[in-house]
Design a protein around this motif. Structure first.
Motif, PDB file in Angstrom:
ATOM      1  N   PHE A  44     -37.326   8.211 -21.641  1.00 31.82           N
ATOM      2  CA  PHE A  44     -36.305   8.974 -20.497  1.00 31.82           C
ATOM      3  C   PHE A  44     -36.023   7.317 -20.172  1.00 31.82           C
ATOM      4  CE2 PHE A  44     -39.218  12.680 -20.230  1.00 31.82           C
ATOM      5  CZ  PHE A  44     -38.311  12.912 -19.414  1.00 31.82           C
ATOM      6  N   ASP A  45     -35.107   6.982 -19.141  1.00 33.18           N
ATOM      7  CA  ASP A  45     -35.282   5.452 -18.829  1.00 33.18           C
ATOM      8  C   ASP A  45     -35.519   5.443 -17.755  1.00 33.18           C
ATOM      9  OD1 ASP A  45     -34.011   7.078 -16.531  1.00 33.18           O
ATOM     10  OD2 ASP A  45     -31.920   5.822 -17.344  1.00 33.18           O
ATOM     11  N   ALA A  46     -35.594   4.078 -16.866  1.00 37.04           N
ATOM     12  CA  ALA A  46     -36.099   4.114 -15.773  1.00 37.04           C
ATOM     13  C   ALA A  46     -36.461   4.747 -14.925  1.00 37.04           C
ATOM     14  CB  ALA A  46     -36.528   2.282 -15.742  1.00 37.04           C
ATOM     15  N   SER A  47     -34.866   5.404 -14.647  1.00 37.22           N
ATOM     16  CA  SER A  47     -35.377   6.375 -13.285  1.00 37.22           C
ATOM     17  C   SER A  47     -35.741   7.253 -13.662  1.00 37.22           C
ATOM     18  CB  SER A  47     -34.030   5.763 -13.207  1.00 37.22           C
ATOM     19  OG  SER A  47     -33.122   6.503 -14.528  1.00 37.22           O
ATOM     20  N   ARG A  74     -33.849   9.632 -15.091  1.00 38.88           N
ATOM     21  CA  ARG A  74     -33.121  11.038 -15.117  1.00 38.88           C
ATOM     22  C   ARG A  74     -32.224  11.046 -15.988  1.00 38.88           C
ATOM     23  NH1 ARG A  74     -31.408   7.450  -9.881  1.00 38.88           N
ATOM     24  NH2 ARG A  74     -32.834   8.487  -8.278  1.00 38.88           N
ATOM     25  N   GLN A  75     -32.427  10.219 -16.660  1.00 38.00           N
ATOM     26  CA  GLN A  75     -31.716   9.925 -18.289  1.00 38.00           C
ATOM     27  C   GLN A  75     -32.521  10.189 -19.556  1.00 38.00           C
ATOM     28  OE1 GLN A  75     -28.686   6.868 -18.094  1.00 38.00           O
ATOM     29  NE2 GLN A  75     -27.140   8.506 -16.603  1.00 38.00           N
ATOM     30  N   VAL A  76     -32.314  10.579 -20.655  1.00 39.51           N
ATOM     31  CA  VAL A  76     -32.913  10.288 -21.261  1.00 39.51           C
ATOM     32  C   VAL A  76     -31.789   9.711 -22.778  1.00 39.51           C
ATOM     33  CG1 VAL A  76     -34.028  11.889 -23.490  1.00 39.51           C
ATOM     34  CG2 VAL A  76     -34.011  12.678 -21.190  1.00 39.51           C
ATOM     35  N   ILE A  77     -33.161   8.811 -23.410  1.00 42.26           N
ATOM     36  CA  ILE A  77     -32.702   8.116 -24.637  1.00 42.26           C
ATOM     37  C   ILE A  77     -33.466   8.477 -25.769  1.00 42.26           C
ATOM     38  CG2 ILE A  77     -32.100   5.076 -25.327  1.00 42.26           C
ATOM     39  CD1 ILE A  77     -33.028   4.540 -22.378  1.00 42.26           C
ATOM     40  N   THR A  78     -32.465   9.231 -26.827  1.00 42.35           N
ATOM     41  CA  THR A  78     -32.091   9.494 -28.351  1.00 42.35           C
ATOM     42  C   THR A  78     -32.076   8.568 -29.078  1.00 42.35           C
ATOM     43  OG1 THR A  78     -31.214  10.945 -28.108  1.00 42.35           O
ATOM     44  CG2 THR A  78     -33.244  12.036 -27.054  1.00 42.35           C
ATOM     45  N   GLY A  79     -32.920   9.039 -30.474  1.00 38.72           N
ATOM     46  CA  GLY A  79     -31.546   8.179 -31.214  1.00 38.72           C
ATOM     47  C   GLY A  79     -30.961   9.759 -32.149  1.00 38.72           C
ATOM     48  N   ALA A  80     -29.653   9.029 -32.327  1.00 33.83           N
ATOM     49  CA  ALA A  80     -28.974  10.219 -33.022  1.00 33.83           C
ATOM     50  C   ALA A  80     -27.980   9.584 -34.540  1.00 33.83           C
ATOM     51  CB  ALA A  80     -27.996  10.020 -32.001  1.00 33.83           C
ATOM     52  N   LEU A  81     -28.657   9.523 -35.194  1.00 38.77           N
ATOM     53  CA  LEU A  81     -27.979   8.658 -36.859  1.00 38.77           C
ATOM     54  C   LEU A  81     -28.000   7.527 -36.646  1.00 38.77           C
ATOM     55  CD1 LEU A  81     -25.916  12.181 -38.036  1.00 38.77           C
ATOM     56  CD2 LEU A  81     -28.349  11.193 -38.578  1.00 38.77           C
ATOM     57  N   GLU A  82     -26.484   6.781 -37.095  1.00 37.55           N
ATOM     58  CA  GLU A  82     -27.388   5.375 -36.217  1.00 37.55           C
ATOM     59  C   GLU A  82     -26.641   5.208 -35.086  1.00 37.55           C
ATOM     60  OE1 GLU A  82     -22.880   6.899 -37.342  1.00 37.55           O
ATOM     61  OE2 GLU A  82     -24.669   7.263 -37.904  1.00 37.55           O
ATOM     62  N   ILE A  87     -26.968   5.673 -30.534  1.00 39.38           N
ATOM     63  CA  ILE A  87     -28.264   6.096 -29.837  1.00 39.38           C
ATOM     64  C   ILE A  87     -27.386   6.685 -28.725  1.00 39.38           C
ATOM     65  CG2 ILE A  87     -30.120   4.694 -28.100  1.00 39.38           C
ATOM     66  CD1 ILE A  87     -30.388   2.627 -29.445  1.00 39.38           C
ATOM     67  N   ALA A  88     -28.118   7.982 -28.907  1.00 42.61           N
ATOM     68  CA  ALA A  88     -27.637   8.675 -26.959  1.00 42.61           C
ATOM     69  C   ALA A  88     -27.922   8.611 -26.589  1.00 42.61           C
ATOM     70  CB  ALA A  88     -27.438  10.000 -27.754  1.00 42.61           C
ATOM     71  N   VAL A  89     -27.474   9.053 -25.153  1.00 41.69           N
ATOM     72  CA  VAL A  89     -28.145   8.272 -23.550  1.00 41.69           C
ATOM     73  C   VAL A  89     -27.731   9.385 -22.934  1.00 41.69           C
ATOM     74  CG1 VAL A  89     -28.053   7.324 -20.784  1.00 41.69           C
ATOM     75  CG2 VAL A  89     -27.869   6.253 -23.129  1.00 41.69           C
ATOM     76  N   TRP A  90     -28.337  10.768 -21.541  1.00 44.80           N
ATOM     77  CA  TRP A  90     -27.908  11.836 -21.668  1.00 44.80           C
ATOM     78  C   TRP A  90     -28.533  11.853 -20.448  1.00 44.80           C
ATOM     79  CZ3 TRP A  90     -25.631  15.645 -25.314  1.00 44.80           C
ATOM     80  CH2 TRP A  90     -26.467  14.898 -26.646  1.00 44.80           C
ATOM     81  N   THR A 129     -33.980   4.951 -36.478  1.00 46.71           N
ATOM     82  CA  THR A 129     -35.648   5.234 -36.639  1.00 46.71           C
ATOM     83  C   THR A 129     -36.703   5.584 -35.846  1.00 46.71           C
ATOM     84  OG1 THR A 129     -36.789   2.596 -37.770  1.00 46.71           O
ATOM     85  CG2 THR A 129     -35.839   5.304 -39.586  1.00 46.71           C
ATOM     86  N   HIS A 130     -36.659   4.200 -34.601  1.00 46.36           N
ATOM     87  CA  HIS A 130     -37.552   4.277 -33.474  1.00 46.36           C
ATOM     88  C   HIS A 130     -36.768   3.767 -32.189  1.00 46.36           C
ATOM     89  CE1 HIS A 130     -41.429   4.707 -31.564  1.00 46.36           C
ATOM     90  NE2 HIS A 130     -41.189   3.843 -30.926  1.00 46.36           N
ATOM     91  N   ILE A 131     -37.209   4.119 -30.711  1.00 47.10           N
ATOM     92  CA  ILE A 131     -36.528   2.886 -29.956  1.00 47.10           C
ATOM     93  C   ILE A 131     -37.782   2.483 -28.743  1.00 47.10           C
ATOM     94  CG2 ILE A 131     -34.094   3.970 -29.964  1.00 47.10           C
ATOM     95  CD1 ILE A 131     -34.906   5.941 -27.901  1.00 47.10           C
ATOM     96  N   ALA A 132     -38.043   1.666 -28.469  1.00 45.16           N
ATOM     97  CA  ALA A 132     -38.326   1.139 -27.216  1.00 45.16           C
ATOM     98  C   ALA A 132     -37.667   0.813 -25.520  1.00 45.16           C
ATOM     99  CB  ALA A 132     -39.623   0.668 -27.330  1.00 45.16           C
ATOM    100  N   LEU A 133     -38.297   0.749 -24.314  1.00 40.35           N
ATOM    101  CA  LEU A 133     -37.364   0.386 -23.571  1.00 40.35           C
ATOM    102  C   LEU A 133     -38.262  -1.111 -22.748  1.00 40.35           C
ATOM    103  CD1 LEU A 133     -34.765   1.328 -21.449  1.00 40.35           C
ATOM    104  CD2 LEU A 133     -36.618   2.583 -20.339  1.00 40.35           C
ATOM    105  N   ALA A 134     -37.692  -1.930 -22.879  1.00 40.77           N
ATOM    106  CA  ALA A 134     -38.608  -3.008 -22.000  1.00 40.77           C
ATOM    107  C   ALA A 134     -38.621  -3.244 -20.706  1.00 40.77           C
ATOM    108  CB  ALA A 134     -37.260  -4.347 -22.443  1.00 40.77           C
ATOM    109  N   PRO A 135     -39.991  -3.288 -19.893  1.00 42.46           N
ATOM    110  CA  PRO A 135     -40.224  -3.159 -18.608  1.00 42.46           C
ATOM    111  C   PRO A 135     -39.290  -3.584 -17.640  1.00 42.46           C
ATOM    112  CG  PRO A 135     -42.054  -4.743 -19.664  1.00 42.46           C
ATOM    113  CD  PRO A 135     -40.825  -4.437 -20.475  1.00 42.46           C
ATOM    114  N   GLY A 136     -38.641  -3.360 -16.640  1.00 42.18           N
ATOM    115  CA  GLY A 136     -37.608  -2.867 -16.025  1.00 42.18           C
ATOM    116  C   GLY A 136     -36.679  -2.200 -16.691  1.00 42.18           C
TER     117      GLY A 136
END
Length: 197
Positions: free
Chosen positions: A53-56, A58-66, A68-71, A100-107
């Motif tokens: 999930f993003d910081a808010s 309200r959105q989901v962040i996913t890998g989509a092959l090469e 990154i999709a924001v929904w 293969t993996h995603i991470a959201l920074a603080p903030g």
């Protein structure tokens, strides 16, 4: 003599009680289960990546092959794509590496994405641009984690190493070796990061 109001019977399906025949009970369970159907789906995601999930929230962040999709969850639609610039060579066309993996920074303003070719890209979420590509792993990135202040990023890999990156300086600080297999997870502690293999 039984103290129950009805005699207890065994019906051969593991239950001891006065119940309808097992087939009837199973049919009613299936009917109850079928009441709960999904209300709908949106998008197609094809990646071995995790989902955030993003910081808010309200959105989901996913890998989509090469990519990154924001929904947008409420709208059920894709509202953005983070796509790496692919170096094209006339002599050889190389397939793009999968996220293969995603991470959201603080903030929540910066996103790290690990790829199957061992690279790590840092993305600015607002502008949807790649800020830097970090190279150092020889295998797929299996886990990522930011320090509490977001100044450091750790990446674990299938090559059995863990690299701690300076996010601001855009350089690797230290490489830890010695795992017998892929580094599978990172845990953030109050003082920094700890690797769990």
């Amino acid at each position: 003599e039984s103290e129950l109001p009805h005699p207890v019977k065994y019906h051969g399906c593991g239950a001891v009680a006065k119940l309808p025949h097992c087939g009837e009970a199973h049919a009613s369970m299936v009917k109850a289960y079928l009441r709960y159907e999904h209300s709908g789906v949106f998008g197609v995601i094809s990646s071995n990546s995790n989902v955030l999930f993003d910081a808010s929230g309200r959105q989901v962040i996913t890998g989509a092959l090469e990519n990154i999709a924001v929904w947008n969850i409420r709208q059920g639609s894709q509202v953005g794509t983070l796509s790496p610039e692919l170096a094209s060579s006339s002599s050889s066309a190389k397939a793009a590496a999968e996220v293969t993996h995603i991470a959201l920074a603080p903030g929540g303003q910066q996103l790290a994405a690990g790829y199957s070719d061992g690279t790590v890209r840092l993305w600015d979420i607002a502008s949807r641009t790649c800020q830097v590509t970090l190279t150092g792993h020889s295998g797929a990135v299996t886990c990522l984690g930011f320090s509490a202040n977001g100044a450091l990023l750790a990446s674990g890999s299938a090559d059995t190493s863990l690299i701690v990156w300076d996010v601001v300086g855009e350089a690797g600080l230290v490489r830890f070796k010695g795992h017998k297999d892929a580094v599978t997870d990172l845990v953030r502690e109050m003082t920094g990061l700890a690797a769990v293999a």
